[in-house]
Write an enzyme that holds these catalytic residues in place. Structure first.
Site, mmCIF file in Angstrom:
data_model
loop_
_atom_site.group_PDB
_atom_site.id
_atom_site.type_symbol
_atom_site.label_atom_id
_atom_site.label_comp_id
_atom_site.label_asym_id
_atom_site.label_seq_id
_atom_site.Cartn_x
_atom_site.Cartn_y
_atom_site.Cartn_z
ATOM 1 N N ARG A 206 -1.560 -7.913 13.575
ATOM 2 C CA ARG A 206 -1.999 -6.808 12.704
ATOM 3 C C ARG A 206 -2.869 -7.316 11.561
ATOM 4 N NH1 ARG A 206 3.386 -4.792 11.164
ATOM 5 N NH2 ARG A 206 2.290 -3.546 9.629
ATOM 6 N N ARG B 105 10.319 -8.039 5.357
ATOM 7 C CA ARG B 105 10.486 -6.599 5.539
ATOM 8 C C ARG B 105 10.979 -6.298 6.956
ATOM 9 N NH1 ARG B 105 5.312 -2.625 5.102
ATOM 10 N NH2 ARG B 105 5.051 -2.976 7.318
ATOM 11 N N LYS C 28 0.820 -1.208 0.000
ATOM 12 C CA LYS C 28 0.000 0.000 0.000
ATOM 13 C C LYS C 28 0.861 1.267 0.000
ATOM 14 C CE LYS C 28 -2.576 -0.365 3.539
ATOM 15 N NZ LYS C 28 -2.197 0.609 4.560
ATOM 16 N N ARG D 77 -9.526 3.075 9.233
ATOM 17 C CA ARG D 77 -9.275 1.668 9.510
ATOM 18 C C ARG D 77 -10.430 1.021 10.260
ATOM 19 N NH1 ARG D 77 -3.263 2.007 9.285
ATOM 20 N NH2 ARG D 77 -2.351 -0.043 9.498
ATOM 21 N N ARG E 122 11.269 -1.661 12.054
ATOM 22 C CA ARG E 122 10.013 -1.242 12.675
ATOM 23 C C ARG E 122 9.689 -2.172 13.842
ATOM 24 N NH1 ARG E 122 5.103 0.330 8.644
ATOM 25 N NH2 ARG E 122 3.963 -0.624 10.343
HETATM 26 P P1 AMP Z 1 0.814 1.435 9.189
HETATM 27 O O1 AMP Z 1 2.132 2.095 8.956
HETATM 28 O O2 AMP Z 1 -0.290 2.051 8.355
HETATM 29 O O3 AMP Z 1 0.871 -0.060 9.045
HETATM 30 O O4 AMP Z 1 0.410 1.740 10.697
HETATM 31 C C1 AMP Z 1 1.184 1.259 11.783
HETATM 32 C C2 AMP Z 1 0.357 1.215 13.059
HETATM 33 O O5 AMP Z 1 -0.111 2.533 13.371
HETATM 34 C C3 AMP Z 1 -0.913 0.369 12.982
HETATM 35 O O6 AMP Z 1 -0.667 -0.996 13.235
HETATM 36 C C4 AMP Z 1 -1.770 1.015 14.072
HETATM 37 O O7 AMP Z 1 -1.355 0.609 15.354
HETATM 38 C C5 AMP Z 1 -1.427 2.485 13.930
HETATM 39 N N1 AMP Z 1 -2.357 3.161 12.993
HETATM 40 C C6 AMP Z 1 -2.069 3.722 11.786
HETATM 41 N N2 AMP Z 1 -3.168 4.234 11.204
HETATM 42 C C7 AMP Z 1 -4.191 3.996 12.069
HETATM 43 C C8 AMP Z 1 -5.594 4.259 12.045
HETATM 44 N N3 AMP Z 1 -6.187 4.857 10.991
HETATM 45 N N4 AMP Z 1 -6.323 3.876 13.124
HETATM 46 C C9 AMP Z 1 -5.755 3.282 14.190
HETATM 47 N N5 AMP Z 1 -4.469 2.987 14.265
HETATM 48 C C10 AMP Z 1 -3.666 3.336 13.224
#
Ligand code: AMP
Length: 186
Positions: free
Chosen positions: A144, A127, A13, A88, A133
């Site tokens: 996740r 990754r 993404k 989300r 991370r």
């Molecule tokens: P990502 O980089 O998009 O995979 O986001 C990493 C982490 O940030 C996720 O696993 C969530 O814990 C948090 N996160 C990011 N965007 C959201 C969202 N829209 N709502 C809730 N948690 C979020």
């Protein structure tokens, strides 16, 4: 052009979001990146977010809606934006609809990138070895994925009902997938 990108963790993404933002010259709004910046800055939002992120759980809806509310009223989004990782949950999507209405904005499309779950877990573990991370460990990755299927995947029907959904096969070469997305958007 105002877009949302949906898809399970590891589907690519973020990579596609950057390419599509370059193509349309629109702003990339990644809530994951924003939260990681808050954590690095040791801000109050960052402190709240860290405990959720490190467990592979979602950060509370109100925190995200506040962040998005302020970003979508910023003047730098006039040419358009791509929301990557937001919404989300259904309450986030409903809250977003209110924010859009208040700002007289509308979405042009919601791109949903799809892939098979086992392939995704393999990609993420790979990754995790080079990303550094803290939420890319095998245990948190599985968590996740589960969160995605339970809390986020209902958004596919939500946006299908709003006639905005474009489902795109997320397996293949980076350029091939980018072209599939552009074709669906044009
Ligand atoms: P990502 O980089 O998009 O995979 O986001 C990493 C982490 O940030 C996720 O696993 C969530 O814990 C948090 N996160 C990011 N965007 C959201 C969202 N829209 N709502 C809730 N948690 C979020």
């Amino acid at each position: 052009m105002n877009l949302i990108f949906l898809g399970p963790p590891g589907v690519g993404k973020g990579t596609q979001a950057k390419l599509i933002c370059d193509y349309f010259d629109i702003i990339h709004l990644s809530t994951g990146d924003m939260l990681r910046t808050e954590i690095n800055n040791e801000s109050d939002i960052g402190k709240t977010a860290k405990s959720f992120i490190d467990q592979g759980a979602l950060v509370p809806d109100e925190v995200l809606l506040d962040i998005i509310d302020s970003r979508l009223s910023d003047s730098n989004i006039q040419n358009g934006y791509l929301l990557d990782g937001f919404p989300r949950t259904i309450p986030q999507a409903e809250g977003l609809n209110d924010i859009l209405k208040n700002n007289s904005q509308k979405l042009d499309a919601v791109v949903s990138l799809t892939a098979n779950e086992n392939e995704l877990i393999e990609r993420l573990i790979k990754r995790g070895r080079d990303s550094g991370r803290s939420d890319d460990t095998p245990e948190i990755i599985k968590q996740r994925q589960e969160v995605y299927w339970k809390q986020t995947s209902p958004l596919v029907n939500f946006y299908n009902d709003e006639k905005l959904l474009k489902e795109i096969d997320g397996i293949g070469e980076i350029n091939e997938i980018k072209n599939r997305i552009l074709e669906a958007l044009n």
